[in-house]
Design a protein around this motif. Structure first.
Motif, mmCIF file in Angstrom:
data_model
loop_
_atom_site.group_PDB
_atom_site.id
_atom_site.type_symbol
_atom_site.label_atom_id
_atom_site.label_comp_id
_atom_site.label_asym_id
_atom_site.label_seq_id
_atom_site.Cartn_x
_atom_site.Cartn_y
_atom_site.Cartn_z
ATOM 1 N N HIS A 102 0.865 -1.178 0.000
ATOM 2 C CA HIS A 102 0.000 0.000 0.000
ATOM 3 C C HIS A 102 0.899 1.224 0.000
ATOM 4 C CE1 HIS A 102 -4.014 -1.701 0.938
ATOM 5 N NE2 HIS A 102 -3.289 -2.692 1.416
ATOM 6 N N ILE A 103 0.604 2.167 -0.874
ATOM 7 C CA ILE A 103 1.424 3.364 -1.019
ATOM 8 C C ILE A 103 0.503 4.579 -1.049
ATOM 9 C CG2 ILE A 103 3.141 4.531 -2.440
ATOM 10 C CD1 ILE A 103 3.501 1.649 -3.805
ATOM 11 N N LEU A 104 0.779 5.537 -0.186
ATOM 12 C CA LEU A 104 0.087 6.817 -0.223
ATOM 13 C C LEU A 104 1.087 7.832 -0.734
ATOM 14 C CD1 LEU A 104 -2.459 8.505 0.519
ATOM 15 C CD2 LEU A 104 -1.358 8.913 2.732
ATOM 16 N N PHE A 105 0.731 8.559 -1.801
ATOM 17 C CA PHE A 105 1.657 9.544 -2.345
ATOM 18 C C PHE A 105 0.916 10.781 -2.812
ATOM 19 C CE2 PHE A 105 0.575 6.870 -5.998
ATOM 20 C CZ PHE A 105 0.368 7.779 -7.018
ATOM 21 N N LYS A 106 1.655 11.875 -2.917
ATOM 22 C CA LYS A 106 1.153 13.117 -3.488
ATOM 23 C C LYS A 106 1.714 13.247 -4.891
ATOM 24 C CE LYS A 106 2.556 16.257 -0.521
ATOM 25 N NZ LYS A 106 2.712 17.482 0.275
ATOM 26 N N PRO A 111 -10.438 11.561 5.195
ATOM 27 C CA PRO A 111 -9.323 12.341 5.748
ATOM 28 C C PRO A 111 -8.005 11.577 5.612
ATOM 29 C CG PRO A 111 -11.167 12.279 7.278
ATOM 30 C CD PRO A 111 -11.476 11.307 6.170
ATOM 31 N N ILE A 112 -6.950 12.297 5.291
ATOM 32 C CA ILE A 112 -5.633 11.683 5.084
ATOM 33 C C ILE A 112 -5.204 10.880 6.305
ATOM 34 C CG2 ILE A 112 -3.172 12.309 4.920
ATOM 35 C CD1 ILE A 112 -4.683 12.101 2.243
ATOM 36 N N ARG A 146 -3.613 5.783 8.835
ATOM 37 C CA ARG A 146 -3.799 4.747 9.860
ATOM 38 C C ARG A 146 -4.133 3.407 9.214
ATOM 39 N NH1 ARG A 146 -6.309 8.773 12.600
ATOM 40 N NH2 ARG A 146 -8.380 8.008 12.031
ATOM 41 N N TYR A 147 -4.976 3.437 8.191
ATOM 42 C CA TYR A 147 -5.333 2.208 7.478
ATOM 43 C C TYR A 147 -4.086 1.538 6.896
ATOM 44 C CZ TYR A 147 -7.159 -0.788 3.774
ATOM 45 O OH TYR A 147 -7.398 -1.848 2.947
ATOM 46 N N GLN A 176 -1.882 -2.243 7.873
ATOM 47 C CA GLN A 176 -1.949 -3.328 6.901
ATOM 48 C C GLN A 176 -0.973 -4.433 7.247
ATOM 49 O OE1 GLN A 176 -4.124 -3.863 4.152
ATOM 50 N NE2 GLN A 176 -5.070 -2.386 5.528
ATOM 51 N N GLY A 177 -1.426 -5.658 7.154
ATOM 52 C CA GLY A 177 -0.547 -6.811 7.322
ATOM 53 C C GLY A 177 -0.235 -7.196 8.743
ATOM 54 N N GLU A 178 -0.696 -6.453 9.736
ATOM 55 C CA GLU A 178 -0.333 -6.764 11.121
ATOM 56 C C GLU A 178 -0.892 -8.102 11.573
ATOM 57 O OE1 GLU A 178 -1.140 -3.569 13.795
ATOM 58 O OE2 GLU A 178 0.329 -2.254 12.855
#
Length: 134
Positions: free
Chosen positions: A62-66, A118-119, A124-125, A129-131
């Protein structure tokens, strides 16, 4: 909200990208994830992309990017998948036996805009992940 700008526009564009290993083979560990992230960070400046958050499970990241409005997202994703696949198979040759016909990434990907949530919720999501599966 802090907006970004360039010569011709003001913007704030966040994306959530999910990349999956071909046939969901469970080959990603912490070392491979760290290297995948390094490769992402190396390629991102060429496409006006900035990594915000990264996490993985055994079979996907999972990748969050601008990004900027002029970022060519599909070209970036294809360049990243191609480079990272080649480098990971070279540096971690033991995973080749777990892959199908040398394919690392699935051809498809999931790319979501994050304007609806909200970012901090998305961060947090991704952080969680994967825990459960580690």
């Amino acid at each position: 909200m802090e907006l970004e700008s360039n010569n011709h526009s003001v913007f704030l564009m966040y994306y959530h990208l999910i990349l999956v290993i071909k046939y969901r083979r469970k080959v990603i560990d912490d070392a491979i994830s760290d290297r995948l992230r390094e490769i992402f960070e190396y390629i991102q400046p060429n496409y006006n992309i900035t990594l915000q958050e990264w996490n993985h499970d055994r079979d996907h990241v999972h990748i969050l990017f601008k990004a900027h409005p002029n970022s060519e997202l599909s070209k970036f994703i294809n360049a990243y998948k191609s480079a990272s696949s080649r480098i990971i198979k070279k540096e971690f040759p033991h995973i080749r036996k777990s892959l199908w016909k040398e394919y690392f990434w699935s051809r498809s990907f999931c790319l979501l805009t994050t304007g609806g949530a909200p970012i901090e919720t998305i961060k947090r999501y991704i952080e969680n992940q994967g825990e459960r599966n580690r």
